[in-house]
Write an enzyme that holds these catalytic residues in place. Sequence first.
Site, PDB file in Angstrom:
ATOM      1  N   ARG A 171       0.848  -1.209   0.000  1.00  0.00           N
ATOM      2  CA  ARG A 171       0.000   0.000   0.000  1.00  0.00           C
ATOM      3  C   ARG A 171       0.873   1.245   0.000  1.00  0.00           C
ATOM      4  O   ARG A 171       0.650   2.188  -0.730  1.00  0.00           O
ATOM      5  CB  ARG A 171      -0.927  -0.021   1.213  1.00  0.00           C
ATOM      6  CG  ARG A 171      -2.252  -0.719   1.008  1.00  0.00           C
ATOM      7  CD  ARG A 171      -2.134  -2.137   0.477  1.00  0.00           C
ATOM      8  NE  ARG A 171      -3.411  -2.795   0.360  1.00  0.00           N
ATOM      9  CZ  ARG A 171      -3.980  -3.526   1.336  1.00  0.00           C
ATOM     10  NH1 ARG A 171      -3.337  -3.722   2.483  1.00  0.00           N
ATOM     11  NH2 ARG A 171      -5.154  -4.076   1.151  1.00  0.00           N
ATOM     12  N   ASP A 200      -0.236  -6.459  -3.701  1.00  0.00           N
ATOM     13  CA  ASP A 200      -1.633  -6.150  -3.357  1.00  0.00           C
ATOM     14  C   ASP A 200      -2.256  -5.382  -4.522  1.00  0.00           C
ATOM     15  O   ASP A 200      -1.624  -5.214  -5.570  1.00  0.00           O
ATOM     16  CB  ASP A 200      -1.722  -5.369  -2.034  1.00  0.00           C
ATOM     17  CG  ASP A 200      -2.989  -5.744  -1.262  1.00  0.00           C
ATOM     18  OD1 ASP A 200      -4.085  -5.615  -1.829  1.00  0.00           O
ATOM     19  OD2 ASP A 200      -2.880  -6.169  -0.093  1.00  0.00           O
ATOM     20  N   HIS A 270      -6.809  -9.395  -4.166  1.00  0.00           N
ATOM     21  CA  HIS A 270      -5.741  -8.412  -3.908  1.00  0.00           C
ATOM     22  C   HIS A 270      -4.713  -8.479  -5.041  1.00  0.00           C
ATOM     23  O   HIS A 270      -3.500  -8.470  -4.794  1.00  0.00           O
ATOM     24  CB  HIS A 270      -5.103  -8.658  -2.533  1.00  0.00           C
ATOM     25  CG  HIS A 270      -6.012  -8.262  -1.392  1.00  0.00           C
ATOM     26  ND1 HIS A 270      -6.315  -6.961  -1.098  1.00  0.00           N
ATOM     27  CD2 HIS A 270      -6.707  -9.016  -0.500  1.00  0.00           C
ATOM     28  CE1 HIS A 270      -7.156  -6.919  -0.068  1.00  0.00           C
ATOM     29  NE2 HIS A 270      -7.417  -8.155   0.304  1.00  0.00           N
ATOM     30  N   ASP A 333      -7.001 -13.884   1.227  1.00  0.00           N
ATOM     31  CA  ASP A 333      -8.031 -13.121   1.951  1.00  0.00           C
ATOM     32  C   ASP A 333      -8.904 -12.300   1.008  1.00  0.00           C
ATOM     33  O   ASP A 333      -8.465 -11.898  -0.077  1.00  0.00           O
ATOM     34  CB  ASP A 333      -7.378 -12.183   2.981  1.00  0.00           C
ATOM     35  CG  ASP A 333      -6.348 -11.251   2.345  1.00  0.00           C
ATOM     36  OD1 ASP A 333      -5.620 -11.701   1.436  1.00  0.00           O
ATOM     37  OD2 ASP A 333      -6.279 -10.077   2.746  1.00  0.00           O
ATOM     38  N   GLU A 334     -10.107 -12.048   1.471  1.00  0.00           N
ATOM     39  CA  GLU A 334     -11.019 -11.046   0.901  1.00  0.00           C
ATOM     40  C   GLU A 334     -11.188 -11.172  -0.619  1.00  0.00           C
ATOM     41  O   GLU A 334     -11.276 -10.162  -1.315  1.00  0.00           O
ATOM     42  CB  GLU A 334     -10.531  -9.635   1.269  1.00  0.00           C
ATOM     43  CG  GLU A 334     -10.521  -9.409   2.768  1.00  0.00           C
ATOM     44  CD  GLU A 334     -10.045  -8.013   3.165  1.00  0.00           C
ATOM     45  OE1 GLU A 334     -10.659  -7.426   4.057  1.00  0.00           O
ATOM     46  OE2 GLU A 334      -9.043  -7.533   2.594  1.00  0.00           O
ATOM     47  N   TRP A 400      -7.199 -14.228  11.131  1.00  0.00           N
ATOM     48  CA  TRP A 400      -7.287 -12.763  11.286  1.00  0.00           C
ATOM     49  C   TRP A 400      -8.698 -12.292  11.555  1.00  0.00           C
ATOM     50  O   TRP A 400      -8.903 -11.264  12.176  1.00  0.00           O
ATOM     51  CB  TRP A 400      -6.695 -12.058  10.063  1.00  0.00           C
ATOM     52  CG  TRP A 400      -7.552 -12.029   8.829  1.00  0.00           C
ATOM     53  CD1 TRP A 400      -7.663 -13.008   7.909  1.00  0.00           C
ATOM     54  CD2 TRP A 400      -8.394 -10.959   8.392  1.00  0.00           C
ATOM     55  NE1 TRP A 400      -8.533 -12.630   6.914  1.00  0.00           N
ATOM     56  CE2 TRP A 400      -8.989 -11.370   7.182  1.00  0.00           C
ATOM     57  CE3 TRP A 400      -8.710  -9.690   8.891  1.00  0.00           C
ATOM     58  CZ2 TRP A 400      -9.887 -10.569   6.474  1.00  0.00           C
ATOM     59  CZ3 TRP A 400      -9.598  -8.890   8.178  1.00  0.00           C
ATOM     60  CH2 TRP A 400     -10.176  -9.335   6.985  1.00  0.00           C
ATOM     61  N   TYR A 425      -3.838  -5.880  15.205  1.00  0.00           N
ATOM     62  CA  TYR A 425      -3.699  -5.059  13.991  1.00  0.00           C
ATOM     63  C   TYR A 425      -3.112  -3.704  14.379  1.00  0.00           C
ATOM     64  O   TYR A 425      -3.742  -2.913  15.082  1.00  0.00           O
ATOM     65  CB  TYR A 425      -5.051  -4.925  13.281  1.00  0.00           C
ATOM     66  CG  TYR A 425      -5.251  -6.011  12.232  1.00  0.00           C
ATOM     67  CD1 TYR A 425      -4.849  -7.321  12.477  1.00  0.00           C
ATOM     68  CD2 TYR A 425      -5.801  -5.716  10.988  1.00  0.00           C
ATOM     69  CE1 TYR A 425      -5.005  -8.311  11.513  1.00  0.00           C
ATOM     70  CE2 TYR A 425      -5.967  -6.709  10.018  1.00  0.00           C
ATOM     71  CZ  TYR A 425      -5.564  -7.999  10.288  1.00  0.00           C
ATOM     72  OH  TYR A 425      -5.713  -8.968   9.334  1.00  0.00           O
ATOM     73  N   TRP A 475      -0.742  -2.836   8.464  1.00  0.00           N
ATOM     74  CA  TRP A 475      -1.276  -2.525   7.134  1.00  0.00           C
ATOM     75  C   TRP A 475      -1.052  -1.035   6.913  1.00  0.00           C
ATOM     76  O   TRP A 475      -1.258  -0.228   7.827  1.00  0.00           O
ATOM     77  CB  TRP A 475      -2.769  -2.873   7.068  1.00  0.00           C
ATOM     78  CG  TRP A 475      -3.027  -4.319   7.315  1.00  0.00           C
ATOM     79  CD1 TRP A 475      -3.483  -4.892   8.463  1.00  0.00           C
ATOM     80  CD2 TRP A 475      -2.822  -5.402   6.385  1.00  0.00           C
ATOM     81  NE1 TRP A 475      -3.573  -6.250   8.305  1.00  0.00           N
ATOM     82  CE2 TRP A 475      -3.180  -6.592   7.040  1.00  0.00           C
ATOM     83  CE3 TRP A 475      -2.374  -5.478   5.064  1.00  0.00           C
ATOM     84  CZ2 TRP A 475      -3.101  -7.843   6.426  1.00  0.00           C
ATOM     85  CZ3 TRP A 475      -2.298  -6.719   4.456  1.00  0.00           C
ATOM     86  CH2 TRP A 475      -2.659  -7.878   5.128  1.00  0.00           C
ATOM     87  N   THR A 476      -0.657  -0.675   5.682  1.00  0.00           N
ATOM     88  CA  THR A 476      -0.135   0.687   5.526  1.00  0.00           C
ATOM     89  C   THR A 476      -0.992   1.598   4.637  1.00  0.00           C
ATOM     90  O   THR A 476      -0.475   2.586   4.102  1.00  0.00           O
ATOM     91  CB  THR A 476       1.297   0.646   4.959  1.00  0.00           C
ATOM     92  OG1 THR A 476       1.265  -0.009   3.682  1.00  0.00           O
ATOM     93  CG2 THR A 476       2.240  -0.084   5.884  1.00  0.00           C
ATOM     94  N   GLU A 477      -2.284   1.291   4.493  1.00  0.00           N
ATOM     95  CA  GLU A 477      -3.123   2.180   3.671  1.00  0.00           C
ATOM     96  C   GLU A 477      -2.924   3.647   4.062  1.00  0.00           C
ATOM     97  O   GLU A 477      -2.833   4.524   3.207  1.00  0.00           O
ATOM     98  CB  GLU A 477      -4.615   1.844   3.849  1.00  0.00           C
ATOM     99  CG  GLU A 477      -5.075   0.580   3.154  1.00  0.00           C
ATOM    100  CD  GLU A 477      -5.034  -0.616   4.071  1.00  0.00           C
ATOM    101  OE1 GLU A 477      -4.173  -0.647   4.986  1.00  0.00           O
ATOM    102  OE2 GLU A 477      -5.859  -1.530   3.881  1.00  0.00           O
TER     103      GLU A 477
END
Length: 763
Positions: A171, A200, A270, A333-334, A400, A425, A475-477
């Site tokens: 990110r 990602d 992702h 994931d997701e 998670w 997190y 997580w670095t958003e």
Amino acid sequence: MTFTRPLLVSLAVLALAAPALAAPAPAITPMPAKMTVSDGAFVLSSATRIHVPAGDAELLSVAEYLRGMLKTQRGLTPKIITAAPKDGESVIRLTRIQTLVAEDNEAYHLTVAPDGVTIGAVSRAGAFYGAVSLWQLATSEAGKGKVELPAVSIFDTPRFKWRGLMIDSARHFQTADEIKRIIDAMASQKLNILQWHLTDDQGWRLHINAYPKLTEVGAWRQPAGAAGFDKAGKPVRYGGFYTQEEARDVVAYAAARNITVVPEIDMPGHATAAITAYPELGSEGTPPKQGMSDWGVYPNLYNVDDRTFTFLTTVLDEVMAIFPSPYIHIGGDEAIKPQWEQSPAIQAKMKELGLKDEMELQSWFITRIGKHISDKGRRMIGWDEILEGGIAPDATIMSWRGLDGAVAAAKLGHDTVLSPAPDLYLNHRQSLSGDEPPGRGQVVTLKDYYGFNPEPAAIDPEARKHILGLQANIWTEHARTTERVERQIFPRLTALAEVGWSAADMRSWDGFARRLPANLNRLDKLGIRYDKAPFDPVPALTAADGGVAVSFTRSLELGQVHYTTNGKTPLASSPVYTSPLTLPVGTRLTTRTYLDGKALGTAKTFTLSREAIETRTSQQMGTCDNKLVLNLEDDGGERAVVLTDILHPCWLWRGADTSKGLAITAEVGSMPFNFQLGNHPEPPKVDAPVSAEGELNLHLGTCEGPVVAALPLGDSGKTPGISVLKGTVPATAGTNDLCFSFGQKAPPPQWVLKSVRLTVHGK
Ligand code: ACM
């Protein structure tokens, strides 16, 4: 004295009763398994020698590491010797001992006595940790030069074999040197796994020889909003990637510090950066419609063609050639399924394979990848979604979405790593302070980390052998700079390290807290920027007879708040805040927290002005809902950080005196709405607009209450950054809660409220 739990408890009690009398444990963190302190001390100086057996290259490398740490952090330059030390020479001996068994790979003995120090271990890993403990003894207090180490006998071994940190370099990108600095700090806490999130939607960060466009194209994006253009109005190209040489260098650097780098290549979701580079990999056969600068859950999934598996296995082969890790992380994931549901080719493939739904297709996908990984002698690990549709043989589950994945995996006889959100997190705020870096709004404090239970009751004792350990994820958003990454990781990682290393009966929050100043001092020396905001008191001001009433809230009840009113930095001898103060308007109040006489956090000065009494920031008000709360950075201008619920932007001012009517001054900002909400079907909730530009509404009582003021946004949306709106609220009897929300058409843009000042009419 031997440190066992009862003694630690009694020490803590003693410490409360009479701090001057308590003998704090030697400040080693994580707390060792067994530690006996005796009288006397060893003097460590540049005249000390570090002895390693001739021909033992591994122990020599540990000696060199220890020497380097002592040099940079205490200015000491002990020589390394292999010949027998001279009589009376001050010596640290590194030795191999056979009394530990093979499973105690990371165990060590450390004996500090007035006539010498010995570190004994079976393996290099154990010797390394003995050296880390010794370095900690030498750096318990700030300072340079010769130092006295307390006589102590330690046997130490970790509770869990997976003590991890995940860094999201996709990110936002960190340089290889920045990653190495974090590795140094991880090693100082005896962590041993770095999961490196390299791919990602927003970026592909590792050069792959067979597919160069992954980094030529997929490593770069244009930031959303105003930040996406330079001063001349040209698009900004943001990103970066690691060459294979850089990645190998990071792996070797980590290995020298007993840290395994587990690479993560995320699939089948992702994957937007990869599909942007090679559209034929996608499920729609065209380049993704979305750019790469949104946050959240994109719909783009890899397709299931054989040539896509050729792509993925070729990538994994190059990855495995760089990363010797026994575990390879494949994300998982997701991966929301609309594209698979809508693709005729993918539906046909599902039928051909006899799979009943997209979950089974995902399981088939992951199992095929898992087989490739195990054929190469490695083990696949993935996020807990890879349980859906059936778990692949031998897969390890990283849990998670709470601990359900861990419970299910352990029940099925699979290994698991605990990494639940939000508990572990690191992208969550760690205090209510307005000085926290952007991230998720829900607060997860240092103490919360320390209280994490790594042996959940939901997993029965027999199945707990499948818990490999635990991991925190950054997580670095919203962590645009590495300084923010570090501030979000530290000091919470120190708490995680102790939970992962130390036996439950050796741990106590009080003991950890008393060792914290020494730990922070070491982080300072390692050049790590940790978050200080949680140590600082957050003031709440109200008008009072005779001036301003000041009370403080504290996210961590550590130490005591000292204050001055003369502009000087408070000392440990300055007055202690114990109950609300009443001070004259205009006073400059400075606070500083001290623990055991050592400063924590920073000195903060507040002017007790009328404006300060009348103003509340978004963080002070809080949101009125809790759908998806972020501490979000404004898009331009001064780039303020605003607390907002992106799915229901609204803020609550509790208990306003509305009896005389109020003048409102509001700071508002408009931001791009760069969120992919594939997993949130509802659009954000906003008020219906009255004008085309929209307005800031003030509702009486609750957010469903009547609108008693509407401040037109007018031209505010034309400039990035913060604009000021003014308006009035008519008199309404008594005190009332006030809800602020925006009348606007559906985002974008998203409007945010930075602060509000309410002035009673006539004042
Ligand atoms: C995750 O947070 N999506 C693993």
